[in-house]
Design an enzyme around this catalytic site. Sequence first.
Site, PDB file in Angstrom:
ATOM      1  N   TRP A 133     -28.373   2.009   4.486  1.00 40.65           N
ATOM      2  CA  TRP A 133     -28.975   0.573   4.926  1.00 40.65           C
ATOM      3  C   TRP A 133     -27.758  -0.473   5.316  1.00 40.65           C
ATOM      4  O   TRP A 133     -28.143  -1.245   5.961  1.00 40.65           O
ATOM      5  CB  TRP A 133     -29.862   0.091   4.215  1.00 40.65           C
ATOM      6  CG  TRP A 133     -31.139   1.244   3.945  1.00 40.65           C
ATOM      7  CD1 TRP A 133     -32.278   1.164   4.665  1.00 40.65           C
ATOM      8  CD2 TRP A 133     -31.373   2.272   3.137  1.00 40.65           C
ATOM      9  NE1 TRP A 133     -33.119   2.333   4.371  1.00 40.65           N
ATOM     10  CE2 TRP A 133     -32.581   2.794   3.250  1.00 40.65           C
ATOM     11  CE3 TRP A 133     -30.407   2.667   1.980  1.00 40.65           C
ATOM     12  CZ2 TRP A 133     -33.103   4.003   2.578  1.00 40.65           C
ATOM     13  CZ3 TRP A 133     -31.057   3.816   1.043  1.00 40.65           C
ATOM     14  CH2 TRP A 133     -32.322   4.260   1.697  1.00 40.65           C
ATOM     15  N   HIS A 159     -30.219  -0.094  -5.672  1.00 45.57           N
ATOM     16  CA  HIS A 159     -30.518   1.348  -5.266  1.00 45.57           C
ATOM     17  C   HIS A 159     -29.206   2.029  -5.731  1.00 45.57           C
ATOM     18  O   HIS A 159     -28.293   2.377  -4.913  1.00 45.57           O
ATOM     19  CB  HIS A 159     -30.944   1.662  -3.931  1.00 45.57           C
ATOM     20  CG  HIS A 159     -32.178   1.068  -3.453  1.00 45.57           C
ATOM     21  ND1 HIS A 159     -33.435   1.659  -3.466  1.00 45.57           N
ATOM     22  CD2 HIS A 159     -32.248  -0.176  -3.326  1.00 45.57           C
ATOM     23  CE1 HIS A 159     -34.255   0.816  -3.015  1.00 45.57           C
ATOM     24  NE2 HIS A 159     -33.906  -0.105  -2.862  1.00 45.57           N
ATOM     25  N   HIS A 214     -41.261  -2.825  -3.770  1.00 43.13           N
ATOM     26  CA  HIS A 214     -40.915  -3.353  -2.185  1.00 43.13           C
ATOM     27  C   HIS A 214     -42.219  -3.481  -1.762  1.00 43.13           C
ATOM     28  O   HIS A 214     -43.232  -2.758  -1.695  1.00 43.13           O
ATOM     29  CB  HIS A 214     -40.341  -1.850  -1.734  1.00 43.13           C
ATOM     30  CG  HIS A 214     -38.821  -1.532  -1.990  1.00 43.13           C
ATOM     31  ND1 HIS A 214     -38.642  -1.158  -3.204  1.00 43.13           N
ATOM     32  CD2 HIS A 214     -37.708  -1.545  -1.441  1.00 43.13           C
ATOM     33  CE1 HIS A 214     -37.468  -0.867  -3.262  1.00 43.13           C
ATOM     34  NE2 HIS A 214     -36.662  -1.371  -2.172  1.00 43.13           N
ATOM     35  N   GLN A 260     -40.137   6.473  -2.497  1.00 40.74           N
ATOM     36  CA  GLN A 260     -39.481   5.994  -0.985  1.00 40.74           C
ATOM     37  C   GLN A 260     -40.278   6.525   0.147  1.00 40.74           C
ATOM     38  O   GLN A 260     -40.453   5.614   1.007  1.00 40.74           O
ATOM     39  CB  GLN A 260     -38.098   6.517  -1.015  1.00 40.74           C
ATOM     40  CG  GLN A 260     -37.312   6.254   0.537  1.00 40.74           C
ATOM     41  CD  GLN A 260     -37.026   4.851   0.501  1.00 40.74           C
ATOM     42  OE1 GLN A 260     -35.956   4.615   0.194  1.00 40.74           O
ATOM     43  NE2 GLN A 260     -37.636   4.444   1.254  1.00 40.74           N
TER      44      GLN A 260
HETATM   45 FE   FE2 Z   1     -34.670  -2.034  -2.091  1.00 35.14          FE
END
Ligand code: FE2
Length: 427
Positions: A314, A58, A209, A151
């Site tokens: 994250w 990302h 994802h 997302q």
């Molecule tokens: Fe990812």
Amino acid sequence: MDIVIRNATLADGRTEVDIAVQDGRIAAVAPRLPVQGAREIDAQGDLVTAPFVDAHFHMDATLSYGLPRVNASGTLLEGIALWGELKPALTQEALVERALRYCDWAVARGLLAIRTHVDVCDDRLLAVEALLDVKRRVAPYLDMQLVAFPQDGLLRSATAFANLRRAIGMGVDVVGGIPHFERTMADGAESVRLLCEYAAQQGLMVDMHCDESDDPLSRHIETLAAETHRLGLHGRVAGSHLTSMHSMDNYYVSKLLPLIAESGVAAIANPLINITLQGRHDTYPKRRGMTRVPELMAAGVTVAFGHDCVMDPWYGMGSGDMLEVAHMGLHVAQMTSQQAMRACFAAVTENPARILGLEGYGIAPGCHADLVLLDAADPVEAIRLRAARRVVMRRGRIVAEAPRAVARLDLPGRPASVDFRHTGGAR
Ligand code: FE2
């Protein structure tokens, strides 16, 4: 010849090999080549590999750690919420600057191809513009492949599908998705169907994802494999994360693995991130959360390890080192046999290269002269040492160099210098 590398070891086990480079391509690979290079490099028996490839990253979020705050719970969902707080404040200049900085790190680490997801749920598509700009600027050094990533959910976010189509129209390469983040399991399955049909119409690859949760009943990889099979997308689809497979019932997995293999869907695990984000709702024992890598490989599925995150909402660690990724993957999956450790090296080199569809990748005549000379004797030692990149070459040009790692002691009766190599005993 422009450059000849002497006395190299290759990842397939060949030793004492010379590699001749001319006009940006590998001209010859054989023992004791009777040619002279304008520059000669003595590998001293060290490993020469095709470059590291990151199949899952990302780059729009990288190096934003701490903006506007740090993820307190450590969960995926707080990370997504935090990214949502940061998005309105993003500027194109800051996005480009952070991405270019990361590309510098990547090149220095011999990481010369990156598939990066880019969030398309900001209606301005600032990050898409920024990463397309970065892709053009870094093209002499590394290959970037962009995935249009909704997302906030393809169906959950009102403008996501329109934005995704706009992003593809602007030059983004791959169709992304996030079925486990849709409002219901049914919506997740519907998003997989819509995205696969769109990719089939457009002739594009898919990388979703998929099932990034600890929910043993999450079934989106099953839908992704079935849609891939139905639409004839074999070999063009990847499922990223697949962490729910860690928690699934073993009988169900025994049915699922052949379905994934049949559809030619590749799997991309992200060991550093999976071990960090998953299992956060457990007390003890805590699940590891990474997908079933050795079992997927044994079923004939192409499996890559991705970095996913470096210093973002994250994950607060990382430096673009795919050997660190392989090292974690090896441990989490308990892949400790010689063959399994070598498979972990392939998971950050040739396997992701296949998933990205890189042309001219490899150490063979006719391939691009893209390679890395590591301060290690073989792939297993490279992972163990997270070995220094002695030379990084791109299209026949040396783009990074580092000295061999040596520790020096000054004790009576001990050698003057000590290195970290394994000597004696079986490899
Ligand atoms: Fe990812």
